[in-house]
Design an enzyme around this catalytic site. Structure first.
Site, mmCIF file in Angstrom:
data_model
loop_
_atom_site.group_PDB
_atom_site.id
_atom_site.type_symbol
_atom_site.label_atom_id
_atom_site.label_comp_id
_atom_site.label_asym_id
_atom_site.label_seq_id
_atom_site.Cartn_x
_atom_site.Cartn_y
_atom_site.Cartn_z
ATOM 1 C CG LEU A 1 3.931 15.523 -43.813
ATOM 2 C CD1 LEU A 1 3.976 16.942 -43.015
ATOM 3 C CD2 LEU A 1 5.275 15.119 -44.232
ATOM 4 C CG ASP A 2 2.608 17.867 -46.505
ATOM 5 O OD1 ASP A 2 2.616 18.854 -45.897
ATOM 6 O OD2 ASP A 2 3.757 17.529 -47.179
ATOM 7 C CD GLU A 3 -2.851 12.894 -48.042
ATOM 8 O OE1 GLU A 3 -4.008 13.354 -47.925
ATOM 9 O OE2 GLU A 3 -2.303 12.247 -48.660
#
Lengths: 288, 288, 288, 288
Positions: D230-232
């Protein structure tokens, strides 16, 4: 407006309450002080009031001591802390560095040319490298090496320099050692650090290398008051610089230098112009 | 701070004189009005004073008319012009366009979502092209074609719309006709134009083509109040965008659209929030 | 990517024609030179082709002279002008200044720390003021005063310094004298000036004062090659800085310094990295 | 340069090796294809080569299939993956949204005016709110509500839409649901998300509220390819916006909208122009 030779600054803060602006402005009027610029902010989260006023005394014999004594009586009723800054005030400063010289070089230039109204009393470092730079500017340079064993002792000597020089501000211009909690507390609200990332991203060591690994398209710098939580102190200014896929970590280091210098200089400028108020974990900054 | 549902704005200006801040803040305190944010500026060039205050009445039955009547008496002594703006005020607006739709589209979005506290009363154009966009937003669209012969007549009809709708602000959102001196005077201080260059560079027609010829590395946009000197009105906001050697004039046109939208929206936002003061050929803008 | 110790640069330009990229890349491959980064641009307006290549010779005994001789034969067919730059090349430079020291100080810092791969051979000025700064860096400083009568003579002496030092680039770091047409021609494509405005806005003298009068909300700086049309030379880089109503002309001067330094440094950096091509009244700049 | 009506794009990547540029440029020359712009980069960390070329066929009867077949033979030797993009290509796209409409509104405007060469095949949402906006643009809108129980089922229906519409790109324009690892893998390299913070700062929910708590002076937005962390995902573009002490979390939300729109639009524009290469956890972006 650049402060002219007769412009004083009055800053104050207190708990939120009706009449906080009035107590300041009425007193200034009664004292025949002419307000040239004023900003106030009342934080409904923290229920605290902040004000910054630039003014010119209309009478030639302005008596700062009498002014402060008289205002103190009124301020007390509002639990208002205040500070009066003279037109020619130059804040006494100690700068701490390690080996990187770009921020020091930049501050020394702004100091030498009078752009920053500070008076650098000493440069302190855990390395000898930057002594020639300090020498050229005619500044005392203290080299206090540091090892795991001597850390406490070194800090004690740093503190001595701060005390003896009467420094009101300590600037950590890429000083690469973590200060102790005790030191952080002593310097609370009067030590500004530059961290070479956009906090809270990339805390700790080698932020540009972290940024490279992550593949970010912007790097940045953050100037903040230190506190005992590493890289978590209240932020004053931040700046950014675009980077790309072809930039190696060393390129990020190089590209970041300018924005570090600018971001730190702006924070110091705002601090000495009394534009910054420490407010819990945040800051109030009255921009120009 | 975003104005909460009970925050009023008081703005004022007058000739420079001792006590100008005091007359405002004392009155507010006496009226039990709580100041949440205040900015003042005294221009030593023009010898004129400007102040903007956000406040919350502490009493539930705040009477705006009585407030204004009472303050008028005090303000008169300072030749102070002032304006009181209610928390729920939505400024009535007429938007003028030609064929380019990006600024209109942007304003309509901000209007529809409530980001801009305006009430669009009409869209006026010298072309029929943008009618569908106005229709979708349920807005009256006036198509007044223009020729060399009908220019005066067309302006008269535009003025009628402004008058009849009670518009307090006219936004020239890429309206490509020059207004007459008479119209400029009527709209002085209440008509904002977006020019697609960094004024004073590239005045007049086809600024992006001029910019291409010149080989600039930055293009920009300027939002300004109109006056009868084309592209010379007092500037409110400016924005820039980097460009390069590979950009043809059409690329500059395309790259400039975003910055035009942003720059105009910011100017309108500042104007309706009473952050902008017209001051001769310049403006005073109290930024957030 | 920062050029590593074994990375050469090959730049070339010629009239537009099929095969211009191929003639370069094929030769590099045949010479067992490994391309790490390449950019090319074909300008359909000017019908001219530009290419910049960074490469690493794979064989240990790379012979630059032989490389150039061999490539010249192929380039000739395309009327291609080319230049080969060695990994350790440091461009010889003369810096011209007057009294303002910020750009000189900035360039000297970047020079001293090796950030800019230049070799400063001399600092030339029409004033004696900046001699101590040059001295500290161990650089020859030539003070050639100038009057209406001695202008031609002074320029002759400047030219002598340029010739004798073998300078390939002249940097006008806030040199406040207009150069003669003859001098401009001699230095065409190898003299970079920093003008303290966003050209074409505010040409000529005292641009910050002009900007103040106009009431702009952004000031800027422009680095450009000089030509005999004052402040009209081909632009390399531009930068901006926000300003406000409270800024007096002196504030604009102060606020502009940082952006002047950065804009000039970037132009010089791009020039010495062979990223800039002069192309009529414009430039092609292959950005990193 | 804006691509003219006859400009094709050839992109390719392969393991680092001598001759990678040559194999492309020689083939283009032999095919009588005229290169107008070319950028290549060889990543010495990942030992991988990337190239993007814009070219115009000089012969009127350019046969794209034959071109690809012939080039495939040469590319194979270098294990080179390549893609040929036609001048009039419009990438088929599915947009996913939740309730916030600013990014969708912005993309639809750029789509409607032809600024973005995409063909929006469907808008998919877990909420019904944005249907009118899609309707006005004549686009199919799929409302697939989502609960903890129906999450897998909803994703299956989303996937169906992607498959049936032939979408080559999925844009998560403030879609507020986390996609499953399986979905992320299926969409690897062809789904772009906009996160409303400067990653890696403020991952996860309510980043503007996190930013307020931290007291940052800049907020930002990050457009990235999704992956199952996530969000990476690999970052494509990032943008920033200054904020201050007076901004409440809702102000940050409002101030961030513009930069979110711009950052996402730039990422999509770069992706469809084949300027972005996915490269492990990073991206290579050949900027204009």
């Amino acid at each position: 407006m650049s402060r002219s030779a007769d412009t004083w600054i009055l800053t104050a803060q207190c708990p939120s309450r009706l009449g906080t602006v009035d107590v300041v402005t009425r007193f200034l009027k009664e004292s025949r002080c002419y307000i040239t610029e004023q900003q106030s902010f009342d934080d409904h989260h923290g229920e605290r009031f902040f004000i910054r006023t630039e003014f010119r005394p209309l009478e030639p014999d302005f008596d700062a001591e009498a002014f402060q004594a008289a205002f103190a009586a009124r301020a007390a009723e509002f639990e208002m802390a205040f500070e009066l800054t003279a037109p020619d005030a130059r804040m006494p400063v100690v700068i701490m560095v390690s080996k990187a010289d770009h921020c020091l070089n930049d501050l020394l230039y702004r100091y030498r040319t009078g752009q920053l109204p500070i008076e650098i009393r000493a440069v302190v470092s855990n390395h000898p490298d930057l002594q020639p730079l300090a020498d050229w500017h005619g500044l005392p340079y203290y080299h206090f090496p540091i090892t795991a064993e001597t850390k406490a002792e070194q800090e004690a000597r740093v503190w001595e320099v701060v005390e003896e020089t009467g420094a009101e501000l300590v600037i950590l211009a890429r000083y690469m050692q973590v200060l102790s909690s005790d030191m952080c507390e002593k310097l609370s609200g009067r030590a500004i650090n530059i961290h070479h990332s956009l906090l809270p991203g990339f805390k700790g060591a080698k932020p540009y290398h972290q940024a490279f690994e992550k593949g970010v398209k912007l790097v940045g710098a953050t100037a903040h008051y230190i506190n005992d939580d590493l890289d978590e102190g209240p932020i004053i200014t931040q700046g950014v610089e675009p980077v790309g896929h072809a930039d190696d970590p060393e390129d990020l280091v190089a590209k970041g230098r300018d924005i570090e210098c600018m971001t730190l200089a702006r924070a110091v400028d705002a601090h000495v112009a009394r534009r910054v108020f420490l407010h819990g974990r945040r800051t109030v900054v009255f921009s120009r």
